[in-house]
Design a protein around this motif. Sequence first.
Motif, mmCIF file in Angstrom:
data_model
loop_
_atom_site.group_PDB
_atom_site.id
_atom_site.type_symbol
_atom_site.label_atom_id
_atom_site.label_comp_id
_atom_site.label_asym_id
_atom_site.label_seq_id
_atom_site.Cartn_x
_atom_site.Cartn_y
_atom_site.Cartn_z
ATOM 1 N N ILE A 192 0.842 -1.202 0.000
ATOM 2 C CA ILE A 192 0.000 0.000 0.000
ATOM 3 C C ILE A 192 0.875 1.250 0.000
ATOM 4 O O ILE A 192 0.614 2.218 -0.722
ATOM 5 N N GLY A 205 -5.880 5.108 -3.939
ATOM 6 C CA GLY A 205 -6.581 4.283 -2.963
ATOM 7 C C GLY A 205 -7.054 2.986 -3.572
ATOM 8 O O GLY A 205 -6.545 2.531 -4.601
ATOM 9 N N LEU A 208 -10.269 -2.707 0.424
ATOM 10 C CA LEU A 208 -9.690 -3.679 1.348
ATOM 11 C C LEU A 208 -10.577 -4.916 1.413
ATOM 12 O O LEU A 208 -11.809 -4.799 1.517
ATOM 13 N N HIS A 224 -5.728 -6.271 -0.946
ATOM 14 C CA HIS A 224 -6.352 -5.022 -1.381
ATOM 15 C C HIS A 224 -6.540 -5.039 -2.884
ATOM 16 O O HIS A 224 -5.821 -5.750 -3.614
ATOM 17 N N GLU A 265 -12.441 0.582 2.745
ATOM 18 C CA GLU A 265 -11.748 1.411 1.762
ATOM 19 C C GLU A 265 -10.407 1.882 2.312
ATOM 20 O O GLU A 265 -10.230 2.019 3.517
ATOM 21 N N TRP A 266 -9.479 2.123 1.389
ATOM 22 C CA TRP A 266 -8.227 2.770 1.785
ATOM 23 C C TRP A 266 -7.898 3.857 0.755
ATOM 24 O O TRP A 266 -8.265 3.765 -0.405
ATOM 25 N N HIS A 267 -7.241 4.899 1.218
ATOM 26 C CA HIS A 267 -6.755 5.936 0.323
ATOM 27 C C HIS A 267 -5.519 6.573 0.941
ATOM 28 O O HIS A 267 -5.212 6.337 2.111
ATOM 29 N N SER A 268 -4.816 7.361 0.154
ATOM 30 C CA SER A 268 -3.576 7.969 0.625
ATOM 31 C C SER A 268 -3.744 9.459 0.851
ATOM 32 O O SER A 268 -4.658 10.087 0.307
ATOM 33 N N MET A 301 -11.860 2.007 7.377
ATOM 34 C CA MET A 301 -11.150 2.893 6.464
ATOM 35 C C MET A 301 -9.690 2.992 6.898
ATOM 36 O O MET A 301 -9.405 3.098 8.093
ATOM 37 N N ALA A 302 -8.790 2.919 5.926
ATOM 38 C CA ALA A 302 -7.364 3.083 6.189
ATOM 39 C C ALA A 302 -6.846 4.264 5.379
ATOM 40 O O ALA A 302 -7.251 4.461 4.232
ATOM 41 N N THR A 310 0.249 4.433 8.517
ATOM 42 C CA THR A 310 -1.122 4.152 8.097
ATOM 43 C C THR A 310 -2.062 4.360 9.276
ATOM 44 O O THR A 310 -1.812 3.848 10.368
ATOM 45 N N TRP A 312 -5.748 3.649 10.845
ATOM 46 C CA TRP A 312 -6.838 2.679 10.711
ATOM 47 C C TRP A 312 -8.035 3.151 11.523
ATOM 48 O O TRP A 312 -7.892 3.534 12.688
#
Length: 327
Positions: A192, A205, A208, A224, A265-268, A301-302, A310, A312
């Motif tokens: 990630i 993103g 997950l 992911h 969901e994950w996003h940066s 969500m991450a 990261t 969480w």
Amino acid sequence: MKNTYEQVGLQAIAVNVLRPAPAHLMTAYEAAEAVVDMSASVAVARHLALDVESPARRLSLFLNPSGTDLVLLAEPQDRAVRLDHLEMEYYRALVRQPTLEHHLFKRGQPIRYSHGCRDVSVQLPQDQVALHAAIGARAVRTAVAESGSRIKIWRAQPDLTVIAHEIEVFPYVEMRVGSWTVAVSQQLLREISKQRQERLPNETGGVLVGVFDTQHRRLYIVDHISSPTDSQEWPTAYYRGVEGVPEELTRISECTGRQVVYVGEWHSHPDRCSVRPSEDDKELFAYLQHERLTDGLPAVMAIAGEHGTTGWYVADIAAGAEHRLPI
């Protein structure tokens, strides 16, 4: 076991391990060098990994539904990677390796042998079972004699030749987030972080996938899905697309026997920004919470930031945890 391992004085204890353990079973756990699970039951394996007090390492040995493949999951001697973590590494291998994609598919004529839950089975040839029994007996001996962890799958061909698949095992990180414990492999965190770095200065993103263990209040992040092609990425915003996501979620669920599902969901976030949620992130999290109510599961969500950090967030946006991964 007595005939297989040439030992004398073995004592059989006929109990249901999922019920409160009698004193003599607890004594056996505490004195054991290894506890080997051959139940082919997820509930039993996780109980042995998480609920049983014993210095013994845990191992699982089981056949896939069609009886073509034998699976060994073996903890290291120091139990740094537990049996439940190995279960997730096994699932990720099924998701990622095309040769294992149909490993958990059922073949043959199903047989209903009772009227209870999961009472459908199949008939297996005795020679096929005997072949895997011999391999399994040696595999357990070898695993116990070694100090490291192991995931290995032996696949029998129609002519009874066997092909072995060794699966790499990665350490896990666990963090408490609200009332849940989140477990994720360090390798997945690195992936990630790498994806975030490659898309800078834009945010990116994805999705997950993992396993909810509601009994133990544990959430395992197995893998992911990278940012779909129809996503919109900007330096200060990210909107995750949907192209190919439903199909990939269906594939992941099917190849893992419906164990691995959509988690969240994950996003940066850009460099020099924290992994705390923005106002847009809070709106997204509130939407996820509303959507997950129907499933009785928490929203997840991450947020990936610089230096491998990261954040969480599970169920309650106020209960966040940061993990800093050295890179």
